[in-house]
Design an enzyme around this catalytic site. Structure first.
Site, mmCIF file in Angstrom:
data_model
loop_
_atom_site.group_PDB
_atom_site.id
_atom_site.type_symbol
_atom_site.label_atom_id
_atom_site.label_comp_id
_atom_site.label_asym_id
_atom_site.label_seq_id
_atom_site.Cartn_x
_atom_site.Cartn_y
_atom_site.Cartn_z
ATOM 1 N N TRP A 1 1.108 -1.664 -0.135
ATOM 2 C CA TRP A 1 -0.052 -0.242 -0.288
ATOM 3 C C TRP A 1 0.609 0.729 -0.342
ATOM 4 C CZ3 TRP A 1 -4.302 0.844 -1.856
ATOM 5 C CH2 TRP A 1 -5.444 -0.654 -1.153
ATOM 6 N N ASP B 1 -2.056 6.795 6.627
ATOM 7 C CA ASP B 1 -2.817 5.388 6.211
ATOM 8 C C ASP B 1 -2.767 4.398 6.921
ATOM 9 O OD1 ASP B 1 -4.350 3.996 4.520
ATOM 10 O OD2 ASP B 1 -3.102 3.394 2.827
ATOM 11 N N LYS C 1 -11.984 -1.826 6.087
ATOM 12 C CA LYS C 1 -11.928 -2.868 6.884
ATOM 13 C C LYS C 1 -12.221 -2.867 8.112
ATOM 14 C CE LYS C 1 -7.861 -2.105 3.538
ATOM 15 N NZ LYS C 1 -7.955 -3.381 2.784
#
Length: 367
Positions: free
Chosen positions: A110, A181, A205
């Protein structure tokens, strides 16, 4: 209905109590005669839902008054573009010489996606990377090569695919915002929001359904968008209109609000962190018992939320997955980019689910 435990990395498991409440309110929210899906985002019914969700999230994370909470769309990938469009203006003013530089710490898939997207808008400096070691750790902070006067430092504090999690808050120079993030571990552990300039997270999530993205941004960072930034993604516009500049993901906000209220009832983030420590400890102990399974992440950086693991004999992978499915243990296949297995044990995963997985791990290994 057969009991199942969903270990998907996202969209992921939601608290059963939240789903039951949403089902009960599906056709008629609080006597309004409307489903939340049908409400105007500017009507009093939905405004009350939004305000309660915003208030509860601010309380859960102890968000300081000088930070705005934005409910947006776009997900993590979209926010990778929105962030530079909103922050690069602060270093592209005439008084600032030289091209804009964004610092990144590359700890997995990511953060890698983030730096590639940012490179479309500015020069990117990879201040540190663990790629050569297979993304098994967070590089030691004293080895980071940060840029003086960088536009910001971007980190992914929990790598969903690679299973690496920060256990510290990175240091930044005065005036350099820290952007994080936190998509796959927000609300799972206590954080000091004041240490960050921007925190963002896709909801799918640990918070709610896909389609909602949360942004927590310090107010002084709202004024630096590039002229090319689309108005619907300009943080100042979104903040001034209380996330109603355009039609927001209303049902996602509603479900997120139910999750926030549920977490408060369970004791808040501090209580969830203790539960998550216990769940992760239980699962890692089973994986570390012998060499039948392996987790390749350094012990100091292991994620509590996303736990990748590998069988010693990978020819048994399909048999392992079939047996897990037969026992109601779902979505354990690892990401296609890394293979193996992965168990995501977010806030909504009960310890009974982790224990069921541990029992199966032991059974399959023939312990």
């Amino acid at each position: 209905m057969t009991q199942v435990f969903n270990f998907s990395a996202g969209p992921a498991v939601l608290p059963k109590e939240v789903l039951q409440q949403a089902a009960a309110e599906m056709l008629d929210w609080h006597g309004s005669g409307m489903s939340v899906m049908e409400m105007s985002h500017r009507g009093p019914e939905f405004i009350s839902i939004y305000k309660q969700a915003e208030s509860d999230l601010r309380e859960l994370l102890a968000v300081p008054a000088n930070y705005k909470i934005l409910f947006m769309q776009g997900g993590g990938l979209g926010m990778n573009a929105v962030i530079p469009l909103n922050l690069l203006g602060r270093v592209r003013e005439p008084a600032t010489p030289g091209p804009a530089v964004i610092d990144f710490v590359h700890t997995g898939s990511w953060s890698g996606k983030s730096l590639k997207e940012a490179a479309r808008y500015a020069n990117v400096n990879v201040a540190a990377s663990s790629q050569a070691e297979g993304f098994t750790h967070v590089p030691p902070e004293d080895a980071w090569k940060l840029t003086e006067g960088a536009a910001y430092l971007h980190v992914c504090t929990n790598e969903t695919i690679d299973g690496v999690e920060y256990n510290f808050v990175p240091r930044v120079s005065d005036g350099v915002p820290l952007v994080a993030d936190m998509s796959s571990h927000i609300l799972s552990r206590q954080i000091d929001v004041s240490k960050y300039g921007v925190i963002f997270a896709g909801a799918q999530k640990n918070i709610g359904p896909a389609g909602l993205t949360l942004v927590i941004v310090r107010e002084d960072l709202l004024e630096h968008a590039l002229p090319i930034c689309p108005s619907a993604f300009h943080w100042k516009n979104v903040a001034e209109h209380e996330s109603m500049f355009n039609t927001p993901p209303t049902y996602g906000i509603y479900i997120a609000g139910l999750v926030f209220a549920h977490l408060k009832a369970l004791g808040g983030v501090a209580a969830m962190e203790q539960r998550n420590i216990e769940k992760a400890r239980l699962l890692y102990a089973a994986l570390d018992q012998d060499d039948f399974y392996s987790n390749r992440v350094d012990v100091s950086c292991r994620s509590r939320m996303n736990i990748p693991f590998y069988l010693r004999d990978e020819s048994l992978n399909e048999k392992f997955l079939a047996g897990a499915k037969a026992r109601g243990l779902l979505q354990l296949k690892g990401h296609k980019s890394v293979g193996g297995m992965r168990a995501s044990i977010y806030n909504a995963m009960p310890i009974e689910g982790v224990q069921a997985l541990v029992d199966y791990l032991n059974e399959f290994a023939g312990r």
